[in-house]
Design a protein around this motif. Structure first.
Motif, PDB file in Angstrom:
ATOM      1  N   GLY A 153      -0.765   5.245  -3.796  1.00  0.00           N
ATOM      2  CA  GLY A 153      -1.648   4.101  -3.545  1.00  0.00           C
ATOM      3  C   GLY A 153      -3.108   4.490  -3.506  1.00  0.00           C
ATOM      4  O   GLY A 153      -3.843   4.109  -2.592  1.00  0.00           O
ATOM      5  N   ILE A 154      -3.547   5.274  -4.521  1.00  0.00           N
ATOM      6  CA  ILE A 154      -4.985   5.539  -4.629  1.00  0.00           C
ATOM      7  C   ILE A 154      -5.503   5.116  -5.999  1.00  0.00           C
ATOM      8  O   ILE A 154      -4.799   5.172  -6.999  1.00  0.00           O
ATOM      9  CB  ILE A 154      -5.381   7.003  -4.313  1.00  0.00           C
ATOM     10  CG1 ILE A 154      -4.566   8.008  -5.099  1.00  0.00           C
ATOM     11  CG2 ILE A 154      -5.292   7.285  -2.855  1.00  0.00           C
ATOM     12  CD1 ILE A 154      -4.972   9.444  -4.772  1.00  0.00           C
ATOM     13  N   ASP A 155      -6.738   4.670  -5.980  1.00  0.00           N
ATOM     14  CA  ASP A 155      -7.420   4.169  -7.168  1.00  0.00           C
ATOM     15  C   ASP A 155      -7.612   5.311  -8.168  1.00  0.00           C
ATOM     16  O   ASP A 155      -8.229   6.332  -7.827  1.00  0.00           O
ATOM     17  CB  ASP A 155      -8.771   3.605  -6.702  1.00  0.00           C
ATOM     18  CG  ASP A 155      -9.732   3.322  -7.831  1.00  0.00           C
ATOM     19  OD1 ASP A 155      -9.275   3.037  -8.942  1.00  0.00           O
ATOM     20  OD2 ASP A 155     -10.961   3.372  -7.578  1.00  0.00           O
ATOM     21  N   THR A 156      -7.122   5.154  -9.394  1.00  0.00           N
ATOM     22  CA  THR A 156      -7.225   6.256 -10.358  1.00  0.00           C
ATOM     23  C   THR A 156      -8.676   6.544 -10.745  1.00  0.00           C
ATOM     24  O   THR A 156      -8.998   7.680 -11.114  1.00  0.00           O
ATOM     25  CB  THR A 156      -6.406   5.969 -11.637  1.00  0.00           C
ATOM     26  OG1 THR A 156      -6.850   4.725 -12.190  1.00  0.00           O
ATOM     27  CG2 THR A 156      -4.923   5.925 -11.362  1.00  0.00           C
ATOM     28  N   PHE A 203     -10.499   5.327  -0.710  1.00  0.00           N
ATOM     29  CA  PHE A 203     -10.295   4.722  -2.030  1.00  0.00           C
ATOM     30  C   PHE A 203      -8.818   4.380  -2.250  1.00  0.00           C
ATOM     31  O   PHE A 203      -8.311   4.443  -3.374  1.00  0.00           O
ATOM     32  CB  PHE A 203     -10.878   5.596  -3.157  1.00  0.00           C
ATOM     33  CG  PHE A 203     -10.577   7.065  -3.040  1.00  0.00           C
ATOM     34  CD1 PHE A 203      -9.547   7.629  -3.771  1.00  0.00           C
ATOM     35  CD2 PHE A 203     -11.331   7.876  -2.211  1.00  0.00           C
ATOM     36  CE1 PHE A 203      -9.268   8.987  -3.667  1.00  0.00           C
ATOM     37  CE2 PHE A 203     -11.059   9.236  -2.110  1.00  0.00           C
ATOM     38  CZ  PHE A 203     -10.025   9.799  -2.834  1.00  0.00           C
ATOM     39  N   ALA A 204      -8.158   3.992  -1.168  1.00  0.00           N
ATOM     40  CA  ALA A 204      -6.764   3.533  -1.280  1.00  0.00           C
ATOM     41  C   ALA A 204      -6.734   2.147  -1.919  1.00  0.00           C
ATOM     42  O   ALA A 204      -7.614   1.320  -1.683  1.00  0.00           O
ATOM     43  CB  ALA A 204      -6.126   3.486   0.102  1.00  0.00           C
ATOM     44  N   CYS A 205      -5.703   1.921  -2.717  1.00  0.00           N
ATOM     45  CA  CYS A 205      -5.614   0.648  -3.448  1.00  0.00           C
ATOM     46  C   CYS A 205      -4.406  -0.165  -2.979  1.00  0.00           C
ATOM     47  O   CYS A 205      -3.649   0.254  -2.110  1.00  0.00           O
ATOM     48  CB  CYS A 205      -5.511   0.917  -4.942  1.00  0.00           C
ATOM     49  SG  CYS A 205      -3.969   1.702  -5.440  1.00  0.00           S
ATOM     50  N   ILE A 206      -4.276  -1.327  -3.589  1.00  0.00           N
ATOM     51  CA  ILE A 206      -3.098  -2.175  -3.396  1.00  0.00           C
ATOM     52  C   ILE A 206      -2.307  -2.133  -4.695  1.00  0.00           C
ATOM     53  O   ILE A 206      -2.896  -2.202  -5.776  1.00  0.00           O
ATOM     54  CB  ILE A 206      -3.544  -3.621  -3.106  1.00  0.00           C
ATOM     55  CG1 ILE A 206      -4.106  -3.732  -1.698  1.00  0.00           C
ATOM     56  CG2 ILE A 206      -2.409  -4.605  -3.324  1.00  0.00           C
ATOM     57  CD1 ILE A 206      -4.793  -5.052  -1.449  1.00  0.00           C
ATOM     58  N   ILE A 232       0.858  -1.178   0.000  1.00  0.00           N
ATOM     59  CA  ILE A 232       0.000   0.000   0.000  1.00  0.00           C
ATOM     60  C   ILE A 232       0.899   1.235   0.000  1.00  0.00           C
ATOM     61  O   ILE A 232       2.083   1.158   0.347  1.00  0.00           O
ATOM     62  CB  ILE A 232      -0.946   0.042   1.219  1.00  0.00           C
ATOM     63  CG1 ILE A 232      -0.156   0.038   2.537  1.00  0.00           C
ATOM     64  CG2 ILE A 232      -1.942  -1.101   1.167  1.00  0.00           C
ATOM     65  CD1 ILE A 232      -0.987   0.375   3.768  1.00  0.00           C
ATOM     66  N   GLY A 233       0.335   2.367  -0.367  1.00  0.00           N
ATOM     67  CA  GLY A 233       1.080   3.626  -0.321  1.00  0.00           C
ATOM     68  C   GLY A 233       0.655   4.438   0.888  1.00  0.00           C
ATOM     69  O   GLY A 233       0.003   3.934   1.814  1.00  0.00           O
ATOM     70  N   GLU A 234       0.998   5.706   0.829  1.00  0.00           N
ATOM     71  CA  GLU A 234       0.679   6.613   1.935  1.00  0.00           C
ATOM     72  C   GLU A 234      -0.840   6.693   2.170  1.00  0.00           C
ATOM     73  O   GLU A 234      -1.304   6.792   3.311  1.00  0.00           O
ATOM     74  CB  GLU A 234       1.220   7.998   1.571  1.00  0.00           C
ATOM     75  CG  GLU A 234       1.243   8.984   2.689  1.00  0.00           C
ATOM     76  CD  GLU A 234       1.827  10.315   2.223  1.00  0.00           C
ATOM     77  OE1 GLU A 234       1.691  10.654   1.027  1.00  0.00           O
ATOM     78  OE2 GLU A 234       2.427  11.006   3.060  1.00  0.00           O
ATOM     79  N   ALA A 235      -1.617   6.632   1.080  1.00  0.00           N
ATOM     80  CA  ALA A 235      -3.079   6.748   1.205  1.00  0.00           C
ATOM     81  C   ALA A 235      -3.662   5.579   2.000  1.00  0.00           C
ATOM     82  O   ALA A 235      -4.592   5.756   2.794  1.00  0.00           O
ATOM     83  CB  ALA A 235      -3.721   6.811  -0.172  1.00  0.00           C
ATOM     84  N   GLY A 236      -3.111   4.385   1.792  1.00  0.00           N
ATOM     85  CA  GLY A 236      -3.584   3.227   2.555  1.00  0.00           C
ATOM     86  C   GLY A 236      -3.237   3.363   4.027  1.00  0.00           C
ATOM     87  O   GLY A 236      -4.040   3.029   4.910  1.00  0.00           O
ATOM     88  N   GLU A 237      -2.038   3.871   4.296  1.00  0.00           N
ATOM     89  CA  GLU A 237      -1.639   4.091   5.697  1.00  0.00           C
ATOM     90  C   GLU A 237      -2.577   5.088   6.370  1.00  0.00           C
ATOM     91  O   GLU A 237      -2.907   4.959   7.546  1.00  0.00           O
ATOM     92  CB  GLU A 237      -0.213   4.654   5.747  1.00  0.00           C
ATOM     93  CG  GLU A 237       0.841   3.704   5.220  1.00  0.00           C
ATOM     94  CD  GLU A 237       2.194   4.406   5.060  1.00  0.00           C
ATOM     95  OE1 GLU A 237       2.367   5.528   5.573  1.00  0.00           O
ATOM     96  OE2 GLU A 237       3.072   3.827   4.401  1.00  0.00           O
ATOM     97  N   ASN A 238      -3.022   6.099   5.599  1.00  0.00           N
ATOM     98  CA  ASN A 238      -3.869   7.159   6.152  1.00  0.00           C
ATOM     99  C   ASN A 238      -5.366   6.875   6.006  1.00  0.00           C
ATOM    100  O   ASN A 238      -6.184   7.768   6.182  1.00  0.00           O
ATOM    101  CB  ASN A 238      -3.521   8.493   5.488  1.00  0.00           C
ATOM    102  CG  ASN A 238      -2.144   8.982   5.908  1.00  0.00           C
ATOM    103  OD1 ASN A 238      -1.687   8.651   6.999  1.00  0.00           O
ATOM    104  ND2 ASN A 238      -1.477   9.735   5.060  1.00  0.00           N
TER     105      ASN A 238
END
Ligand code: SF4
Length: 635
Positions: free
Chosen positions: A342-345, A172-175, A162-168
């Motif tokens: 790490g967010i869904d486009t 709509f954070a992605c893998i 995951i990226g920063e968005a998943g951590e936060n």
């Protein structure tokens, strides 16, 4: 158990214990694999009404019986959890090489629960499963983590991260995986982030037992040859999904300016040909794929340069025309920012365009936004993406997705928050496409084209064209169609149901659907491959599509169980689509009236065996052997 690795891996992050158990026979007999497994397991094992970010919410990875075998495009990985975006059933799948290694490591299914006490990653090397510290990766971008982790564990490991968005916990954070592949939708990356898991690294080298290895090899070769003989092999593959951009623009389906309209005058600058001319370095494909649709390229912008896979059509339309960005390098760079964060486009494009419209109308101040933002401006778009990932300023609100953001921002912003059930709409404007509209409306996970794509038949059937035309046929002009008039809304329900049942079939088997959807590989190949792999006869229409139907009912009941007032009111499109006429282009003047919407829902529910509130009837549940759902019927 032919065709399967034969095991489930259970990981409890609270106790740090891992356990390998035999794959349950009733899962295999009744749900076959992939999306079938995940629907069953999430319903059975998630405690009812658990918060998506609670440790009790399961994070499930599942493969199918054809995954990793000598079968075209058998490298899809299926993920599932309760979605933070919708509060209901959520799944998302991803290409690349990750799931294949999970199966070679011995696991058809992995079920993760609990929360690690500190940032961690899961290390899987065949039977050796460990939960390791990952503080040194926390805060880093997806590509950087993949590179660094391969140095730590070995180049032959497959990494998802995951990226920063998943951590936060962005909704709509992605893998991300394989330097550009994503499981994009439903906030699957945020659930992994809530468990304090930054990444999973896997390496597997065990065999998968198959019923008839020689038969499978022969049939596999035949299937590859059949793919190569399809006209779409040469016609569709070079541009991949981006090849449909001009067709969508010509038929008035290209989302533009937050779905205000459905076409633009710069499609030639943001299409597949522009990718080939301006960006592309090489084709890139998933495990065993004969039609590699990934385009790996180099974007050059005033903000910087970046290597990026894509953009796919969805990204071109949602971060491109929907944000009025008319430069292919700029779109690719925004794509790169999404991938790294790490967010869904898809959701990102819908949320950014929603934010730009709110700003234009004065619903978001310059102070909250952090700068003066404009349509079609890369600086503005990248700024909004970054404040979302970091949850700074208004980014903290936008991180909820358009539904949640509209609730906080207020005014009439919910009218142009383009979603269904809390999941942002993807790249097909549908005010003059009744089948596509109904598909989006009734999707179990929210507005996602991956659940139903009937835009081709919406257009083609109206003029007596071939309603079974592949995407390649449509874009190459092999199928007769015109833009207006479209399919009669009274006739679209059977086509929507067929499409909604076809799509899970490939997710169940563990293959990519694009060989069937885009170039027309016949279903008989899947029946035969399944037989040689498992030793079991399977009729695609009678068996597999029936299982797909059962999964639709099961997921509907999951939503009914988890969302307090779930029912018909969750199946409507946003007000923009039934209140605002398309202002220009081929569909000028079109709007999807509420009368048509109500009529389509009535017909759809009746055909599904659901009551008029959209809940499966007792009879329907019993007919499909879903008696376990009966206790939630009266809630
Ligand atoms: Fe992957 Fe595209 Fe091939 Fe599907 S068609 S397996 S998404 S490369």
């Amino acid at each position: 158990l032919y065709g399967y690795a034969g095991n489930t891996l259970r990981i409890d992050l609270d106790s740090q214990k891992t356990e390998k158990e035999p794959l349950k026979k009733d899962w295999v007999d009744d749900f076959i694999g992939g999306r079938g497994f995940t629907a069953k397991i999430l319903y059975d094992e998630n405690p009812p009404n658990v918060d998506p970010f609670d440790g009790e919410n399961r994070f499930i990875i599942a493969m199918g019986p054809l995954s990793g075998l000598f079968v075209p495009a058998s490298g899809k990985t299926h993920f599932c959890t309760k979605s933070p975006a919708t509060g209901g059933y959520g799944d998302s799948n991803m290409g690349g090489h990750f799931g294949v290694n999970m199966k070679y490591a011995g696991y058809d299914v992995t079920i993760i629960k609990g929360k690690a006490k500190e940032p961690s990653y899961i290390f899987i090397d065949n039977d050796n499963v460990e939960i390791r510290p990952a503080a040194h990766y926390w805060g880093k971008g997806s590509t950087e983590v993949e590179e660094l982790m391969k140095k730590e564990v070995g180049e032959d490991f497959q990494i998802l991260t995951i990226g920063e968005a998943g951590e936060n916990l962005v909704n709509f954070a992605c893998i991300s995986h394989d330097f550009g592949r994503q499981a994009g939708r439903i906030g699957i990356g945020a659930v992994l982030g809530s468990k304090n898991i930054k990444a999973i690294a896997v390496r597997g080298n065990k065999s998968i037992p198959v019923f008839d290895p020689k038969g499978l090899l022969k049939k596999g070769k035949e299937t590859y040859a059949a793919c190569r003989e399809k006209p779409g092999f040469k016609g569709w593959t070079p541009e991949g999904t981006a090849g449909i951009t001009n067709w969508c623009n010509d038929v008035g389906a290209l989302p533009t300016r937050n779905f205000k309209t459905s076409n633009c005058d710069y499609a030639d600058k943001i299409n597949g040909k522009a990718i080939l001319k301006e960006l592309k370095i090489t084709d890139k494909g998933c495990f065993s794929c004969p039609i590699p649709c990934g385009k790996y390229g180099h974007a050059r912008t005033k903000l910087g340069n970046a290597y990026v896979e894509g953009p796919e059509y969805e990204t071109l339309s949602l971060l491109g025309s929907n944000c009025e960005l008319d430069d292919i390098h700029a779109i690719a760079y925004a794509n790169y920012i999404c991938d790294e964060s790490g967010i869904d486009t898809c959701s990102a494009g819908a949320v950014v365009s929603f934010a730009l419209e709110c700003y234009e109308k004065g619903y978001i101040s310059k102070e909250d936004m952090g700068m003066d933002v404009k349509w079609g401006d890369l600086d503005s778009i990248v700024h909004i993406l970054k404040i979302i990932s970091k949850r700074e300023g208004i980014g903290d609100v936008l991180a909820l997705g358009v539904r949640g953001a509209a609730e906080k921002i207020g005014y009439d912003s919910h009218r142009f928050a383009i979603h269904v059930k809390g999941l942002e709409w993807t790249g097909y404007e549908s005010r003059n496409a009744p089948g596509m509209m109904l598909g989006y409306m009734t999707s179990d996970i929210g507005a996602h084209h991956g659940r139903c794509w009937v835009l081709g038949s919406d257009v083609a059937t109206a003029v007596g064209g071939d309603k079974n035309a592949t995407v390649h046929d449509l874009i190459s002009g092999n199928s007769s169609f015109d833009t207006i008039p479209r399919a009669d809304h009274k006739n679209v329900v059977p086509l929507v149901l067929k499409s909604q049942h076809l799509r899970p079939a490939f997710d169940i088997l563990g293959t990519c659907r694009l060989q069937y959807m885009e170039i027309g590989l016949e279903t008989k190949y899947y029946e035969e491959l399944y037989y040689y792999a498992t030793g079991k006869k399977m009729d695609f229409e009678k068996d597999l599509l029936l299982l797909s139907e059962k999964i639709w009912h099961l997921n509907r009941m999951f939503n009914k169980r988890e969302i307090p007032d779930f029912g018909r009111k969750y199946d409507y499109p946003p007000a923009r689509f039934h209140e605002e006429k398309i202002p220009n282009g081929p569909n000028k003047g079109h709007v999807m009236s509420l009368e048509v919407i109500e009529e389509m829902l009535d017909t759809y529910y009746e055909a599904r065996g659901w009551d008029m509130n959209g809940i499966p009837t007792r009879e329907t549940l019993e007919k499909h052997g879903l008696n376990q759902c009966l206790e939630f019927m009266e809630l």
